[in-house]
Design a protein around this motif. Sequence first.
Motif, short mmCIF file in Angstrom:
data_model
loop_
_atom_site.label_atom_id
_atom_site.label_comp_id
_atom_site.label_asym_id
_atom_site.label_seq_id
_atom_site.Cartn_x
_atom_site.Cartn_y
_atom_site.Cartn_z
N SER A 107 9.09 -0.35 10.85
CA SER A 107 8.61 1.36 9.87
C SER A 107 8.35 0.08 8.44
O SER A 107 9.02 -0.39 8.05
CB SER A 107 10.47 1.80 9.26
OG SER A 107 10.33 2.78 8.59
N ASN A 108 7.24 1.33 7.92
CA ASN A 108 6.64 0.81 6.38
C ASN A 108 6.90 1.90 5.90
O ASN A 108 5.82 2.94 5.77
CB ASN A 108 4.72 0.19 7.36
CG ASN A 108 4.70 -0.60 8.22
OD1 ASN A 108 5.55 -2.28 8.07
ND2 ASN A 108 4.93 -0.53 9.35
N SER A 109 7.58 1.70 4.50
CA SER A 109 7.18 2.87 3.43
C SER A 109 6.57 2.51 2.38
O SER A 109 7.53 2.27 1.27
CB SER A 109 8.79 2.99 3.17
OG SER A 109 9.87 3.60 4.30
N TYR A 110 5.60 2.27 2.88
CA TYR A 110 4.07 1.79 1.01
C TYR A 110 3.41 2.71 2.19
O TYR A 110 2.88 2.98 3.22
CB TYR A 110 4.51 0.73 1.35
CG TYR A 110 4.15 -0.37 2.01
CD1 TYR A 110 2.65 -0.81 2.87
CD2 TYR A 110 5.65 -1.21 3.15
CE1 TYR A 110 2.57 -1.19 3.97
CE2 TYR A 110 4.94 -1.35 4.12
CZ TYR A 110 3.59 -1.83 4.36
OH TYR A 110 3.59 -2.40 5.54
N GLY A 111 2.22 2.63 0.94
CA GLY A 111 1.65 3.60 0.76
C GLY A 111 -0.12 3.24 0.01
O GLY A 111 0.15 2.48 -1.52
N GLY A 112 -1.20 3.44 -0.42
CA GLY A 112 -2.07 3.14 -1.17
C GLY A 112 -3.13 3.78 -0.57
O GLY A 112 -3.48 4.45 0.26
N SER A 113 -3.87 3.90 -2.03
CA SER A 113 -5.05 4.74 -1.64
C SER A 113 -5.98 4.32 -0.21
O SER A 113 -6.40 2.84 -0.31
CB SER A 113 -6.61 5.03 -2.71
OG SER A 113 -5.85 5.42 -3.86
N GLU A 114 -6.81 5.59 0.54
CA GLU A 114 -7.47 4.63 1.01
C GLU A 114 -8.84 4.16 0.72
O GLU A 114 -9.47 4.06 -0.23
CB GLU A 114 -8.91 6.01 1.75
CG GLU A 114 -7.56 7.17 2.99
CD GLU A 114 -7.76 7.18 4.50
OE1 GLU A 114 -8.79 8.51 4.33
OE2 GLU A 114 -8.56 6.68 4.79
N SER A 115 -9.64 3.09 1.68
CA SER A 115 -10.40 2.58 1.63
C SER A 115 -11.59 1.66 3.34
O SER A 115 -10.65 2.09 3.65
CB SER A 115 -9.95 0.58 0.41
OG SER A 115 -11.31 -0.44 0.86
N ALA A 116 -13.11 2.44 2.69
CA ALA A 116 -13.70 1.70 3.08
C ALA A 116 -12.70 0.07 4.02
O ALA A 116 -13.81 -0.48 5.62
CB ALA A 116 -14.92 1.46 3.09
N ASP A 117 -12.32 -0.72 3.54
CA ASP A 117 -12.05 -2.21 4.14
C ASP A 117 -10.88 -1.82 5.69
O ASP A 117 -10.72 -2.97 5.91
CB ASP A 117 -11.49 -2.94 3.44
CG ASP A 117 -12.89 -3.50 2.68
OD1 ASP A 117 -14.08 -4.03 2.84
OD2 ASP A 117 -12.99 -3.85 1.23
N GLU A 118 -10.04 0.01 4.91
CA GLU A 118 -8.62 -0.79 6.39
C GLU A 118 -8.92 -0.44 7.68
O GLU A 118 -7.98 -1.19 8.23
CB GLU A 118 -7.92 0.68 5.88
CG GLU A 118 -9.26 2.19 6.63
CD GLU A 118 -8.48 3.11 5.54
OE1 GLU A 118 -8.50 3.73 6.82
OE2 GLU A 118 -8.58 3.70 4.85
N VAL A 119 -10.43 -0.60 8.47
CA VAL A 119 -10.44 -0.56 9.87
C VAL A 119 -10.71 -1.96 9.56
O VAL A 119 -9.86 -2.23 11.08
CB VAL A 119 -12.25 -0.11 9.62
CG1 VAL A 119 -12.09 0.34 11.39
CG2 VAL A 119 -12.37 1.79 9.48
N SER B 27 11.53 8.99 5.31
CA SER B 27 10.93 9.91 6.50
C SER B 27 10.74 8.25 8.09
O SER B 27 10.88 8.86 8.86
CB SER B 27 10.14 11.41 6.74
OG SER B 27 9.02 10.55 5.80
N SER B 28 9.68 7.85 7.09
CA SER B 28 9.41 6.51 7.98
C SER B 28 10.77 6.23 9.15
O SER B 28 10.76 5.74 9.73
CB SER B 28 8.51 5.74 7.31
OG SER B 28 8.38 4.34 7.81
#
Length: 427
Positions: A223-235, A356-357
């Motif tokens: 489970s990962n309860s974190y996040g941030g804005s998308e970026s082209a590098d995410e792929v 929820s995660s």
Amino acid sequence: MRTPMNPKARRTTLALTAATGLAIAGLGLGTQTATAAVGSAHHKVTFTRSCAVPQHAGYLACNALRVTGGTTVRTRLAHPAAAPRSAAGRADGSVSGYGPADIQSAYNLASPAAANGAGETVAIVDAQDDPNAEADLAAYRSQFGLPACGSDNGCFSKVDENGGTNYPSPDSGWAGEISLDLDMVSATCPNCNILLVEANSASTEDLGTAVNQAVALGAKFVSNSYGGSESADEVSADSSYYDHPGVAITASAGDSAYGVEYPAASPYVTAVGGTSLTQDSSARGWSESVWGTSASEGTGSGCSAYEAKPSWQTDSGCGNRTVADVSAVADPATGVAVYDTYGASGWQVYGGTSASSPIIASVYALAGAPGANTTPAADAYAADPSALNDVTSGSNGDCGSYLCTAGPGYDGPTGLGTPNGTAAFSG
């Protein structure tokens, strides 16, 4: 059937935008207000974000929201006489927030067939250290009458991102997140083992390294309860950290209303949205709607800007990966009871998709280990619709489509729905 994946070998670091470029409304730490139905009345609660806003590119924030005031649901303790007192404690032997019996009842997890999980390990990945993690976990489980889960009986273990005991520096905000995560695994799957992997920092690289470590140590549910804005590098980050065939990896959809976060956007994870959960007189005994309080407060959802649409996702209004896949309770006004003493005073109420995660990761664990070379995120899409509670009301924004508004069948904020037992989470 679970969907096979092709593992990729390339490892790289995700470069997310700096805090000034985080296009997620409301990501600040200021106290905010939420209103949700609790029973037959509406109660206003105030809450604050547990983790600080990232100040540098490539760093992420946890999605835990700590209630600071107002009236929330209450739950009875198994051992009220020994209950530590805090702002959330009650003289009548109850604490505020939903407890294990509520979670298991709401999601039909209390039957003998579902109440197993013995031998399965749910891994929690968070940043920084919580020095009181094991003691607080023990207090939570004791008060709710759950089986003991500590390092002495092998149920609980804590490691750094490299698998050792060189823990990172403590942080009270992430400690609250850690307590929330450990308690939600306990509430959902009381017989599961728990592995806490603490990343050296909240950077994508460190958190991703911790995910890899959890898998290397044998966890089939992460489970990962974190996040941030998308970026082209995410792929490229997908292949480095989240592409683990045969492992159910969940990620919070975010707490800032309509909009997509990473890693929830990754096609290798189950993106988990959030609901408001209310006990009622229906046959189920519960009802749910989209958690969406304002334009900047609510579950995340939407159409990814960079991730290709996986073959198992067939909604027609988004050509790329759509968030979310499934959902569970996240509204702070219908929040969950948490026990935390590092920077806090014991019983607290938390919400956010950080709740929820780990709930969904634990439902996967109740369903049993995924098959090899499969994508567990695809399971719910192949399941009988009756295995999920379809959430059909509420919204988290004004996008004008199912991407932000609930309706029959799939929608962005709640995905295919919330668990109705474990059948939708097994291949």
